[in-house]
Design an enzyme around this catalytic site. Structure first.
Site, short mmCIF file in Angstrom:
data_model
loop_
_atom_site.label_atom_id
_atom_site.label_comp_id
_atom_site.label_asym_id
_atom_site.label_seq_id
_atom_site.Cartn_x
_atom_site.Cartn_y
_atom_site.Cartn_z
N GLU A 1 0.83 -1.21 0.00
CA GLU A 1 0.00 0.00 0.00
C GLU A 1 0.86 1.26 0.00
O GLU A 1 0.53 2.24 -0.67
CB GLU A 1 -0.95 0.01 1.20
N ASP B 1 -9.31 6.73 -1.74
CA ASP B 1 -8.16 7.35 -2.41
C ASP B 1 -8.64 7.93 -3.73
O ASP B 1 -9.85 7.99 -3.99
CB ASP B 1 -7.03 6.32 -2.60
N TYR C 1 -6.60 6.30 4.89
CA TYR C 1 -6.76 5.35 3.77
C TYR C 1 -5.93 4.08 4.01
O TYR C 1 -6.45 2.96 3.91
CB TYR C 1 -6.34 6.01 2.44
#
Ligand code: SF4
Length: 388
Positions: free
Chosen positions: A50, A151, A133
């Site tokens: 991520e 996002d 996020y």
């Protein structure tokens, strides 16, 4: 339609949200890319993917993630790693604050959580470099928690499906989008019939994943593959029957992100200084962009003003009649469009100003250079057969 009515329309669109969930899950089962970080629920591996994927495309991240997981397979490996090593593993990905925060967070996990990745959302959110996020992505993908994500991809998908004309960076619209993303992932936990019913071969890579994980990843994937910024593939989209932007032919206008900030041009002149078979390089200080990365001595000059001889005086405290143009690199960082003009100087004596350290070319190979200066290094390897 007034803004208030528009917003209340979004809040009350529960039935649309509920219809969207199975559409997304079915589509994801058939279309999800087989990505290596999707074959694991290890929170460390998910976290690394991520962070790497922020501002960076999947195809760029793939080799970086694989190399990283090979070299630093656990949180404690990362916590113990040398700064030089983590920067080298990240070299070329840009936005280097990300890699320094990864290591800071790994050290917090070792010191505060005994090396075990925390499961509580608030503990994850409190780690350096992890925003709402990323915490939501880790908690939903690794721990099956109904935590939303929002996002750029998800914003694009949701503003188009729900026809949200307000700027999603503004507080009210942003809050509503988080609420909608939250409702979607919560509803996904109730859609259990998809757990066992996906027989399509492509579902193998996602089948082990929880409903929360699949729902959040389906939003990201739809934004990346179908609901793209330009020319979205509406005809192939699972949400087209309920999508306001498709119905009203407004996909090109959404999301409404306001006026674009104009790019700022910047010009730098750099020097590849050679002496006794060694090259002069320097490490950027802490607290500046690209901190701790390596570069050739250089100076920023006005767009058309200084020439290489004047720049050499500024960067090295010396000039020379024998400055040879080497290459010009064009590079973009955030809103800056950078032109880097590199020149080569061969010296017998060191320059008056102490401008870095002298290293043999093979040593440069182990250092992490900024993106633009790595291109100079590559050019040197080609032009001068330096084994960098
Ligand atoms: Fe995006 Fe088109 Fe799908 Fe709507 S129908 S979500 S605009 S790709």
């Amino acid at each position: 339609m007034s803004r208030a009515r528009n917003n209340s329309k979004l809040v009350t669109q529960n039935s649309k949200l509920e219809r969207l969930v199975p559409l997304l899950l079915d589509w994801f089962a058939r279309n999800a890319r087989d990505l290596p970080w999707r074959r694991t629920r290890d929170p460390y591996a998910v976290w690394v993917s991520e962070i790497m994927l922020q501002q960076t495309q999947v195809k760029t991240v793939l080799p970086y993630w694989q190399r990283w997981m090979r070299e630093l397979p656990t949180v404690s490996d990362l916590a113990k790693a040398k700064s030089e090593k983590i920067h080298k593993l990240w070299e070329g990905l840009g936005y280097y604050t990300r890699v320094r925060n990864l290591q800071k967070a790994a050290r917090v996990i070792v010191e505060k959580h005994g090396g075990r990745f925390p499961e509580e959302f608030d503990d994850v959110f409190a780690l350096p470099g992890i925003g709402r996020y990323t915490a939501g992505a880790i908690c939903s993908i690794a721990f099956d928690q109904p935590r939303p994500i929002l996002d750029g991809n998800v914003i694009r998908v949701l503003t188009r499906i729900f026809g949200i004309a307000e700027n999603p960076r503004e507080r009210k619209a942003n809050t509503l989008l988080w609420q909608s993303a939250g409702r979607l992932v919560l509803h996904a936990t109730r859609v259990t019939r998809h757990e066992a019913s996906c027989a399509h071969p492509a579902s193998r890579t996602t089948h082990h994943a929880s409903a929360c994980s699949r729902l959040n990843q389906s939003l990201m994937e739809l934004g990346a593959l179908v609901c793209t910024p330009r020319s979205p593939g509406c005809e192939a989209c699972p949400a087209k029957r309920i999508c306001a932007a498709f119905r009203e032919n407004r996909a090109g206008q959404l999301p409404n992100l306001g006026p674009r900030v104009a790019a700022t041009p910047r010009r730098f002149i750099a020097f590849v200084v050679e002496r006794n078979g060694r090259l002069l390089v320097r490490q950027r200080p802490v607290g500046v962009v690209n901190a701790q990365l390596w570069e050739f001595p250089n100076v920023e000059v006005s767009a058309s003003g200084a020439d290489a001889r004047q720049a050499a005086l500024l960067a090295l405290g010396m000039s020379s009649k024998r400055i040879e143009p080497l290459c010009t690199i064009r590079h973009s960082i955030t809103r800056y469009r950078i032109t880097l003009e590199a020149h080569r100087i061969r010296l017998r004596k060191p320059p008056a100003r102490r401008a870095g350290v002298w290293l043999a070319p093979p040593r440069l190979k182990s250092l992490a250079f900024t993106g633009a200066h790595k291109k100079i290094l590559e050019r040197l390897a080609v032009n001068f057969k330096l084994q960098a």
